[in-house]
Design a protein around this motif. Sequence first.
Motif, mmCIF file in Angstrom:
data_model
loop_
_atom_site.group_PDB
_atom_site.id
_atom_site.type_symbol
_atom_site.label_atom_id
_atom_site.label_comp_id
_atom_site.label_asym_id
_atom_site.label_seq_id
_atom_site.Cartn_x
_atom_site.Cartn_y
_atom_site.Cartn_z
ATOM 1 N N LEU A 58 1.904 -15.737 -17.762
ATOM 2 C CA LEU A 58 1.753 -14.587 -16.479
ATOM 3 C C LEU A 58 1.619 -12.970 -16.393
ATOM 4 C CD1 LEU A 58 4.321 -15.100 -13.648
ATOM 5 C CD2 LEU A 58 4.044 -12.656 -14.475
ATOM 6 N N ILE A 59 2.219 -12.609 -17.572
ATOM 7 C CA ILE A 59 1.687 -11.257 -17.981
ATOM 8 C C ILE A 59 0.418 -11.075 -18.223
ATOM 9 C CG2 ILE A 59 2.238 -9.516 -19.566
ATOM 10 C CD1 ILE A 59 5.346 -10.410 -19.254
ATOM 11 N N LYS A 60 -0.200 -12.005 -19.094
ATOM 12 C CA LYS A 60 -1.301 -11.949 -19.420
ATOM 13 C C LYS A 60 -2.441 -12.216 -18.163
ATOM 14 C CE LYS A 60 -3.622 -15.481 -21.672
ATOM 15 N NZ LYS A 60 -3.895 -16.555 -22.515
ATOM 16 N N ASN A 61 -2.062 -12.875 -17.250
ATOM 17 C CA ASN A 61 -2.791 -12.945 -16.008
ATOM 18 C C ASN A 61 -2.778 -11.678 -15.182
ATOM 19 O OD1 ASN A 61 -3.664 -15.670 -16.874
ATOM 20 N ND2 ASN A 61 -2.113 -16.798 -15.299
ATOM 21 N N LEU A 62 -1.615 -11.089 -15.181
ATOM 22 C CA LEU A 62 -1.616 -9.838 -14.395
ATOM 23 C C LEU A 62 -2.540 -8.657 -15.200
ATOM 24 C CD1 LEU A 62 2.401 -9.099 -14.204
ATOM 25 C CD2 LEU A 62 0.880 -9.324 -12.509
ATOM 26 N N SER A 63 -2.736 -8.792 -16.360
ATOM 27 C CA SER A 63 -3.523 -7.782 -17.170
ATOM 28 C C SER A 63 -5.067 -8.050 -16.815
ATOM 29 C CB SER A 63 -3.214 -7.746 -18.434
ATOM 30 O OG SER A 63 -3.679 -8.880 -19.345
ATOM 31 N N THR A 64 -5.250 -9.211 -16.512
ATOM 32 C CA THR A 64 -6.714 -9.545 -16.094
ATOM 33 C C THR A 64 -6.898 -9.642 -14.584
ATOM 34 O OG1 THR A 64 -6.251 -11.979 -16.379
ATOM 35 C CG2 THR A 64 -7.017 -11.050 -18.358
#
Length: 155
Positions: free
Chosen positions: A52-58
């Motif tokens: 989820l956090i990785k998706n936020l960053s992209t």
Amino acid sequence: MDTRVIFERVFEVAESSKDQKGAVGACLVRDGHIILCQASSDDGVEHAEYRLIKNLSTSSITVLPTDILYLSLEPCSRRTPGGPGEVLGDCTTHIIDSGIKQVVFAVQDKEVVTRDTRERLTKAGIMYQWADDAEIAKRAREIFNNSCADPNGHI
């Protein structure tokens, strides 16, 4: 949107994972609306919070101080040394680094329960709480793998 409705979505997302060791779901909620959800990877290496956090960053989503991260399982505070997820880091660190300031979880994984997660998140100024709802906890345990406990140690 109330807590039970949000957790139903968290569980629905978790069930999309084929992880045999226990599927986990995460949803970021803003102003009562779910804005992003993610399940753990099918092999369990990438935890739901990490993804989820990785998706936020992209994406174009910026974390606001009022956003709440809902989790079916308490975040990990360490990864197995030498394990496939070790290089990804632990979810507690990712949450702290993301700017998320509120976390609500359904159950603890009794296999990896430590006070470290709570202490680190609290020290970072993150509101951290158990959902404290028997039905939510029961559902989370069923989806994960029944090896979970609530924070009071009840399985």
